[in-house]
Motif scaffolding. Sequence first.
Motif, mmCIF file in Angstrom:
data_model
loop_
_atom_site.group_PDB
_atom_site.id
_atom_site.type_symbol
_atom_site.label_atom_id
_atom_site.label_comp_id
_atom_site.label_asym_id
_atom_site.label_seq_id
_atom_site.Cartn_x
_atom_site.Cartn_y
_atom_site.Cartn_z
ATOM 1 N N LEU A 178 -76.667 -9.442 6.910
ATOM 2 C CA LEU A 178 -77.275 -8.361 6.147
ATOM 3 C C LEU A 178 -76.252 -7.588 5.329
ATOM 4 O O LEU A 178 -76.482 -7.278 4.158
ATOM 5 C CB LEU A 178 -78.018 -7.412 7.094
ATOM 6 C CG LEU A 178 -79.257 -7.999 7.770
ATOM 7 C CD1 LEU A 178 -79.741 -7.102 8.892
ATOM 8 C CD2 LEU A 178 -80.368 -8.222 6.757
ATOM 9 N N LEU A 179 -75.113 -7.270 5.926
ATOM 10 C CA LEU A 179 -74.090 -6.495 5.218
ATOM 11 C C LEU A 179 -73.528 -7.256 4.027
ATOM 12 O O LEU A 179 -73.272 -6.678 2.970
ATOM 13 C CB LEU A 179 -72.951 -6.118 6.173
ATOM 14 C CG LEU A 179 -73.218 -4.975 7.161
ATOM 15 C CD1 LEU A 179 -72.013 -4.774 8.066
ATOM 16 C CD2 LEU A 179 -73.549 -3.683 6.420
ATOM 17 N N LYS A 180 -73.336 -8.554 4.190
ATOM 18 C CA LYS A 180 -72.728 -9.341 3.117
ATOM 19 C C LYS A 180 -73.678 -9.576 1.939
ATOM 20 O O LYS A 180 -73.254 -10.076 0.896
ATOM 21 C CB LYS A 180 -72.199 -10.659 3.684
ATOM 22 C CG LYS A 180 -70.984 -10.435 4.578
ATOM 23 C CD LYS A 180 -70.396 -11.719 5.141
ATOM 24 C CE LYS A 180 -69.163 -11.414 5.989
ATOM 25 N NZ LYS A 180 -68.544 -12.643 6.554
ATOM 26 N N ASN A 181 -74.935 -9.180 2.095
ATOM 27 C CA ASN A 181 -75.893 -9.275 0.993
ATOM 28 C C ASN A 181 -76.192 -7.916 0.371
ATOM 29 O O ASN A 181 -77.103 -7.802 -0.456
ATOM 30 C CB ASN A 181 -77.199 -9.917 1.484
ATOM 31 C CG ASN A 181 -77.098 -11.431 1.570
ATOM 32 O OD1 ASN A 181 -76.562 -12.077 0.676
ATOM 33 N ND2 ASN A 181 -77.601 -12.001 2.647
ATOM 34 N N VAL A 182 -75.430 -6.908 0.758
ATOM 35 C CA VAL A 182 -75.608 -5.572 0.180
ATOM 36 C C VAL A 182 -74.805 -5.491 -1.121
ATOM 37 O O VAL A 182 -73.586 -5.665 -1.121
ATOM 38 C CB VAL A 182 -75.135 -4.473 1.150
ATOM 39 C CG1 VAL A 182 -75.192 -3.099 0.483
ATOM 40 C CG2 VAL A 182 -75.999 -4.467 2.410
ATOM 41 N N ALA A 183 -75.479 -5.237 -2.218
ATOM 42 C CA ALA A 183 -74.825 -5.154 -3.522
ATOM 43 C C ALA A 183 -73.832 -3.995 -3.564
ATOM 44 O O ALA A 183 -74.121 -2.911 -3.064
ATOM 45 C CB ALA A 183 -75.870 -4.979 -4.623
ATOM 46 N N GLY A 184 -72.651 -4.241 -4.139
ATOM 47 C CA GLY A 184 -71.654 -3.190 -4.299
ATOM 48 C C GLY A 184 -70.763 -2.981 -3.093
ATOM 49 O O GLY A 184 -69.758 -2.279 -3.158
ATOM 50 N N LEU A 185 -71.112 -3.605 -1.986
ATOM 51 C CA LEU A 185 -70.355 -3.416 -0.743
ATOM 52 C C LEU A 185 -69.196 -4.396 -0.667
ATOM 53 O O LEU A 185 -69.366 -5.597 -0.850
ATOM 54 C CB LEU A 185 -71.279 -3.582 0.465
ATOM 55 C CG LEU A 185 -70.708 -3.348 1.861
ATOM 56 C CD1 LEU A 185 -71.779 -2.783 2.785
ATOM 57 C CD2 LEU A 185 -70.156 -4.650 2.466
ATOM 58 N N GLU A 186 -68.011 -3.884 -0.363
ATOM 59 C CA GLU A 186 -66.830 -4.716 -0.140
ATOM 60 C C GLU A 186 -66.536 -4.720 1.354
ATOM 61 O O GLU A 186 -66.256 -3.683 1.941
ATOM 62 C CB GLU A 186 -65.625 -4.174 -0.908
ATOM 63 C CG GLU A 186 -64.359 -4.994 -0.699
ATOM 64 C CD GLU A 186 -63.131 -4.371 -1.343
ATOM 65 O OE1 GLU A 186 -62.009 -4.863 -1.089
ATOM 66 O OE2 GLU A 186 -63.285 -3.380 -2.081
ATOM 67 N N TYR A 187 -66.619 -5.888 1.969
ATOM 68 C CA TYR A 187 -66.437 -5.993 3.423
ATOM 69 C C TYR A 187 -65.027 -6.447 3.774
ATOM 70 O O TYR A 187 -64.482 -7.368 3.159
ATOM 71 C CB TYR A 187 -67.446 -6.976 4.017
ATOM 72 C CG TYR A 187 -67.237 -7.228 5.498
ATOM 73 C CD1 TYR A 187 -67.644 -6.285 6.426
ATOM 74 C CD2 TYR A 187 -66.605 -8.385 5.945
ATOM 75 C CE1 TYR A 187 -67.444 -6.497 7.785
ATOM 76 C CE2 TYR A 187 -66.399 -8.610 7.303
ATOM 77 C CZ TYR A 187 -66.813 -7.654 8.213
ATOM 78 O OH TYR A 187 -66.601 -7.865 9.551
ATOM 79 N N VAL A 188 -64.441 -5.794 4.778
ATOM 80 C CA VAL A 188 -63.134 -6.197 5.285
ATOM 81 C C VAL A 188 -63.212 -6.256 6.810
ATOM 82 O O VAL A 188 -63.792 -5.385 7.450
ATOM 83 C CB VAL A 188 -62.018 -5.226 4.825
ATOM 84 C CG1 VAL A 188 -62.310 -3.803 5.260
ATOM 85 C CG2 VAL A 188 -60.659 -5.678 5.351
ATOM 86 N N GLU A 189 -62.649 -7.309 7.386
ATOM 87 C CA GLU A 189 -62.708 -7.516 8.836
ATOM 88 C C GLU A 189 -61.910 -6.463 9.583
ATOM 89 O O GLU A 189 -60.805 -6.083 9.185
ATOM 90 C CB GLU A 189 -62.155 -8.909 9.164
ATOM 91 C CG GLU A 189 -62.426 -9.365 10.576
ATOM 92 C CD GLU A 189 -63.790 -10.028 10.743
ATOM 93 O OE1 GLU A 189 -64.021 -10.563 11.829
ATOM 94 O OE2 GLU A 189 -64.599 -10.015 9.804
ATOM 95 N N LEU A 190 -62.444 -5.999 10.685
ATOM 96 C CA LEU A 190 -61.768 -5.022 11.539
ATOM 97 C C LEU A 190 -60.838 -5.755 12.503
ATOM 98 O O LEU A 190 -61.287 -6.615 13.264
ATOM 99 C CB LEU A 190 -62.803 -4.211 12.331
ATOM 100 C CG LEU A 190 -62.266 -3.109 13.243
ATOM 101 C CD1 LEU A 190 -61.643 -1.978 12.419
ATOM 102 C CD2 LEU A 190 -63.385 -2.548 14.130
#
Length: 246
Positions: free
Chosen positions: A152-164
């Motif tokens: 779900l998070l990786k399909n959010v537009a504008g969101l940049e994901y970084v692993e914790l």
Amino acid sequence: MKVTLFATCLVDMFQTSAGKATVELLEHLGCTIDFPESQVCCGQPAYNSGYVKESKEAMKKMIQTFEHAEYVVSPSGSCAYMFHEYQNVFKGDLVWEPKAQALAKKTYELTEFIVNVLKVEDVGAHFEGKVTYHTSCHMTRLLGVQEAPMKLLKNVAGLEYVELPNKHQCCGFGGTFLVKMAQISEQMVDEKVQHAEETVADYLIGADAGCLMNIGGRMERVGTPVKVLHIAEVLNSRLVEKSEVS
């Protein structure tokens, strides 16, 4: 689809924005929301502290409260798991074990429900920012929900994901562990905060109110700039923006 909301104590009392976001998100996805006002604590704090007999009364109350539900959805992996644990608590009880089993079969954590039941991986959210995600112990290890939040998070537009870094490590909350082993818990949450800072993320996202309260509280005390948000608030972000504009 009719969904009965299991709000949980912490969301009800401390993170009402997460509860509101959960309702709005599910309604956006076509669900009708039912909220039984008779719900109380699921009994987890007492149960985890060894007060099994005393916690059973709260458990029975919750089983009866959600007996009518088609689906039970909760914005907390830990509390959703507790509903699954009921069947072990009442094992051998001819009256309550079948009822507990029925409740477990229809209870889902929010992201698990969206991905596995509604079959949705893109909710149409738009959220600007760099985020990292905390994997809470009960939700990941016991309830077994691992992939749904990431999808779900990786399909959010504008969101940049970084692993914790070391995301598998406990944040130190652990319910009553936080109180009974305060010094150890403090060191654990300090380590979690340090890892969050290392990501240089704007937000730390999670799906368990207890973990978020613990991590967010520590961040506030030590002056960490990272903000804490429940995943429901991120997934509902596009809807909130639209409502504010209107």
